[in-house]
Design a protein around this motif. Structure first.
Motif, PDB file in Angstrom:
ATOM      1  N   LEU A  11      34.751  51.497  70.325  1.00 18.10           N
ATOM      2  CA  LEU A  11      34.032  52.758  70.248  1.00 18.10           C
ATOM      3  C   LEU A  11      34.331  53.623  71.460  1.00 18.10           C
ATOM      4  CD1 LEU A  11      30.600  51.233  69.242  1.00 18.10           C
ATOM      5  CD2 LEU A  11      32.222  52.361  67.713  1.00 18.10           C
ATOM      6  N   ASN A  12      34.126  54.918  71.300  1.00 22.71           N
ATOM      7  CA  ASN A  12      34.225  55.824  72.435  1.00 22.71           C
ATOM      8  C   ASN A  12      33.084  56.830  72.360  1.00 22.71           C
ATOM      9  OD1 ASN A  12      35.088  58.179  70.899  1.00 22.71           O
ATOM     10  ND2 ASN A  12      37.003  57.067  70.623  1.00 22.71           N
ATOM     11  N   VAL A  13      33.025  57.717  73.319  1.00 24.96           N
ATOM     12  CA  VAL A  13      31.919  58.667  73.409  1.00 24.96           C
ATOM     13  C   VAL A  13      31.785  59.510  72.148  1.00 24.96           C
ATOM     14  CG1 VAL A  13      31.036  60.644  74.708  1.00 24.96           C
ATOM     15  CG2 VAL A  13      31.984  58.686  75.915  1.00 24.96           C
ATOM     16  N   ALA A  14      32.882  59.821  71.497  1.00 27.81           N
ATOM     17  CA  ALA A  14      32.831  60.631  70.280  1.00 27.81           C
ATOM     18  C   ALA A  14      32.054  59.935  69.156  1.00 27.81           C
ATOM     19  CB  ALA A  14      34.243  60.971  69.807  1.00 27.81           C
ATOM     20  N   ASP A  15      31.879  58.624  69.254  1.00 25.68           N
ATOM     21  CA  ASP A  15      31.128  57.873  68.246  1.00 25.68           C
ATOM     22  C   ASP A  15      29.619  57.975  68.450  1.00 25.68           C
ATOM     23  OD1 ASP A  15      33.370  56.776  66.806  1.00 25.68           O
ATOM     24  OD2 ASP A  15      33.713  55.499  68.552  1.00 25.68           O
ATOM     25  N   LEU A  16      29.179  58.491  69.579  1.00 30.78           N
ATOM     26  CA  LEU A  16      27.751  58.612  69.867  1.00 30.78           C
ATOM     27  C   LEU A  16      27.191  59.863  69.212  1.00 30.78           C
ATOM     28  CD1 LEU A  16      27.743  57.732  73.677  1.00 30.78           C
ATOM     29  CD2 LEU A  16      27.296  56.197  71.741  1.00 30.78           C
ATOM     30  N   HIS A  17      25.944  59.762  68.746  1.00 28.30           N
ATOM     31  CA  HIS A  17      25.297  60.899  68.096  1.00 28.30           C
ATOM     32  C   HIS A  17      24.121  61.445  68.890  1.00 28.30           C
ATOM     33  CE1 HIS A  17      27.652  60.481  64.456  1.00 28.30           C
ATOM     34  NE2 HIS A  17      27.470  59.185  64.571  1.00 28.30           N
ATOM     35  N   ALA A  18      23.502  60.608  69.726  1.00 29.04           N
ATOM     36  CA  ALA A  18      22.334  61.039  70.483  1.00 29.04           C
ATOM     37  C   ALA A  18      21.990  59.974  71.519  1.00 29.04           C
ATOM     38  CB  ALA A  18      21.144  61.259  69.553  1.00 29.04           C
ATOM     39  N   LEU A  19      21.144  60.365  72.460  1.00 31.11           N
ATOM     40  CA  LEU A  19      20.586  59.458  73.459  1.00 31.11           C
ATOM     41  C   LEU A  19      19.083  59.393  73.247  1.00 31.11           C
ATOM     42  CD1 LEU A  19      22.416  60.837  76.625  1.00 31.11           C
ATOM     43  CD2 LEU A  19      23.101  58.899  75.198  1.00 31.11           C
ATOM     44  N   ALA A  20      18.497  58.258  73.622  1.00 30.48           N
ATOM     45  CA  ALA A  20      17.049  58.109  73.476  1.00 30.48           C
ATOM     46  C   ALA A  20      16.491  57.268  74.607  1.00 30.48           C
ATOM     47  CB  ALA A  20      16.713  57.443  72.142  1.00 30.48           C
ATOM     48  N   SER A  21      15.245  57.537  74.919  1.00 30.04           N
ATOM     49  CA  SER A  21      14.523  56.743  75.904  1.00 30.04           C
ATOM     50  C   SER A  21      13.032  56.935  75.671  1.00 30.04           C
ATOM     51  CB  SER A  21      14.896  57.159  77.328  1.00 30.04           C
ATOM     52  OG  SER A  21      14.360  56.224  78.256  1.00 30.04           O
ATOM     53  N   LEU A  36      10.835  58.877  72.797  1.00 28.02           N
ATOM     54  CA  LEU A  36      10.081  58.040  71.865  1.00 28.02           C
ATOM     55  C   LEU A  36       8.831  57.514  72.559  1.00 28.02           C
ATOM     56  CD1 LEU A  36      13.253  56.191  70.696  1.00 28.02           C
ATOM     57  CD2 LEU A  36      11.973  57.801  69.321  1.00 28.02           C
ATOM     58  N   THR A  37       7.749  57.410  71.815  1.00 24.57           N
ATOM     59  CA  THR A  37       6.491  56.936  72.399  1.00 24.57           C
ATOM     60  C   THR A  37       6.542  55.429  72.627  1.00 24.57           C
ATOM     61  OG1 THR A  37       5.430  56.491  70.290  1.00 24.57           O
ATOM     62  CG2 THR A  37       5.203  58.742  71.187  1.00 24.57           C
ATOM     63  N   VAL A  38       5.733  54.985  73.566  1.00 26.90           N
ATOM     64  CA  VAL A  38       5.661  53.550  73.840  1.00 26.90           C
ATOM     65  C   VAL A  38       5.169  52.801  72.596  1.00 26.90           C
ATOM     66  CG1 VAL A  38       3.340  53.575  74.852  1.00 26.90           C
ATOM     67  CG2 VAL A  38       4.986  51.825  75.543  1.00 26.90           C
ATOM     68  N   GLU A  39       4.292  53.423  71.833  1.00 21.18           N
ATOM     69  CA  GLU A  39       3.801  52.780  70.605  1.00 21.18           C
ATOM     70  C   GLU A  39       4.951  52.559  69.622  1.00 21.18           C
ATOM     71  OE1 GLU A  39       0.596  54.635  72.779  1.00 21.18           O
ATOM     72  OE2 GLU A  39       2.386  55.564  71.928  1.00 21.18           O
ATOM     73  N   ALA A  91      14.976  48.918  72.325  1.00 21.86           N
ATOM     74  CA  ALA A  91      14.000  49.478  71.380  1.00 21.86           C
ATOM     75  C   ALA A  91      14.304  50.945  71.091  1.00 21.86           C
ATOM     76  CB  ALA A  91      12.584  49.317  71.935  1.00 21.86           C
ATOM     77  N   SER A  92      14.686  51.701  72.118  1.00 23.80           N
ATOM     78  CA  SER A  92      15.036  53.116  71.914  1.00 23.80           C
ATOM     79  C   SER A  92      16.260  53.254  71.026  1.00 23.80           C
ATOM     80  CB  SER A  92      15.306  53.799  73.259  1.00 23.80           C
ATOM     81  OG  SER A  92      14.145  53.853  74.039  1.00 23.80           O
ATOM     82  N   ALA A  93      17.259  52.424  71.283  1.00 21.04           N
ATOM     83  CA  ALA A  93      18.490  52.485  70.482  1.00 21.04           C
ATOM     84  C   ALA A  93      18.193  52.177  69.018  1.00 21.04           C
ATOM     85  CB  ALA A  93      19.534  51.517  71.046  1.00 21.04           C
ATOM     86  N   LEU A  94      17.440  51.123  68.774  1.00 22.78           N
ATOM     87  CA  LEU A  94      17.114  50.743  67.392  1.00 22.78           C
ATOM     88  C   LEU A  94      16.277  51.815  66.700  1.00 22.78           C
ATOM     89  CD1 LEU A  94      16.322  46.985  68.019  1.00 22.78           C
ATOM     90  CD2 LEU A  94      18.192  47.859  66.586  1.00 22.78           C
ATOM     91  N   ALA A  95      15.256  52.302  67.382  1.00 22.83           N
ATOM     92  CA  ALA A  95      14.356  53.290  66.782  1.00 22.83           C
ATOM     93  C   ALA A  95      15.099  54.581  66.430  1.00 22.83           C
ATOM     94  CB  ALA A  95      13.192  53.591  67.727  1.00 22.83           C
ATOM     95  N   LEU A  96      15.930  55.070  67.342  1.00 21.21           N
ATOM     96  CA  LEU A  96      16.628  56.312  67.061  1.00 21.21           C
ATOM     97  C   LEU A  96      17.698  56.128  65.995  1.00 21.21           C
ATOM     98  CD1 LEU A  96      16.731  59.293  67.707  1.00 21.21           C
ATOM     99  CD2 LEU A  96      18.508  58.772  69.393  1.00 21.21           C
ATOM    100  N   ALA A  97      18.400  55.004  66.010  1.00 24.43           N
ATOM    101  CA  ALA A  97      19.411  54.752  64.973  1.00 24.43           C
ATOM    102  C   ALA A  97      18.762  54.737  63.591  1.00 24.43           C
ATOM    103  CB  ALA A  97      20.144  53.441  65.247  1.00 24.43           C
ATOM    104  N   GLU A  98      17.601  54.133  63.486  1.00 24.73           N
ATOM    105  CA  GLU A  98      16.911  54.115  62.190  1.00 24.73           C
ATOM    106  C   GLU A  98      16.437  55.509  61.801  1.00 24.73           C
ATOM    107  OE1 GLU A  98      15.502  49.471  62.118  1.00 24.73           O
ATOM    108  OE2 GLU A  98      13.936  50.997  62.088  1.00 24.73           O
ATOM    109  N   ALA A  99      15.929  56.258  62.765  1.00 22.79           N
ATOM    110  CA  ALA A  99      15.442  57.611  62.468  1.00 22.79           C
ATOM    111  C   ALA A  99      16.584  58.530  62.033  1.00 22.79           C
ATOM    112  CB  ALA A  99      14.744  58.198  63.696  1.00 22.79           C
TER     113      ALA A  99
END
Length: 109
Positions: free
Chosen positions: A6-16, A40-43, A71-79
């Motif tokens: 993978l490279n940077v072009a494969d990324l779609h967003a960042l999350a925390s 993303l919220t702690v909840e 958790a951020s990576a998983l949550a945003l990928a699903e969203a």
């Protein structure tokens, strides 16, 4: 990312965690990569704790969640992907940051 082909072009967003969005390093990375930064919220992140590769008592004390990066990576990928997500790269730590990469699972054609 190179180890996964993978490279940077494969990324779609960042999350925390939403409370970390004001961190200068995170904002600078989003600008440098020209990617949207999602909070993303702690909840929301706690919902992913059973799927983390490791859980940190220190992270829980500091943030309220046992693992922010994965958790951020998983949550945003699903969203963004509209499907269950999988970790492609488990949490990696440097002196300045942690990183994890996830993607929505691809349905068989």
């Amino acid at each position: 990312m190179r180890e996964r082909g993978l490279n940077v072009a494969d990324l779609h967003a960042l999350a925390s965690l939403d409370g970390k969005l004001a961190e200068p390093g995170l904002q600078a990375l989003a600008v440098q990569l020209d990617l949207p930064l999602h909070g993303l919220t702690v909840e929301r992140l706690r919902e992913y704790e059973p799927r983390l590769t490791s859980r940190s008592a220190a992270a829980r004390r500091t943030t309220g969640c046992a693992g922010v990066a994965e958790a951020s990576a998983l949550a945003l990928a699903e969203a963004l992907g509209g499907a269950s997500a999988e970790l492609l790269i488990a949490k990696r730590r440097s002196a300045n940051a942690t990183f994890a990469l996830a993607r929505a699972r691809q349905e068989p054609a």
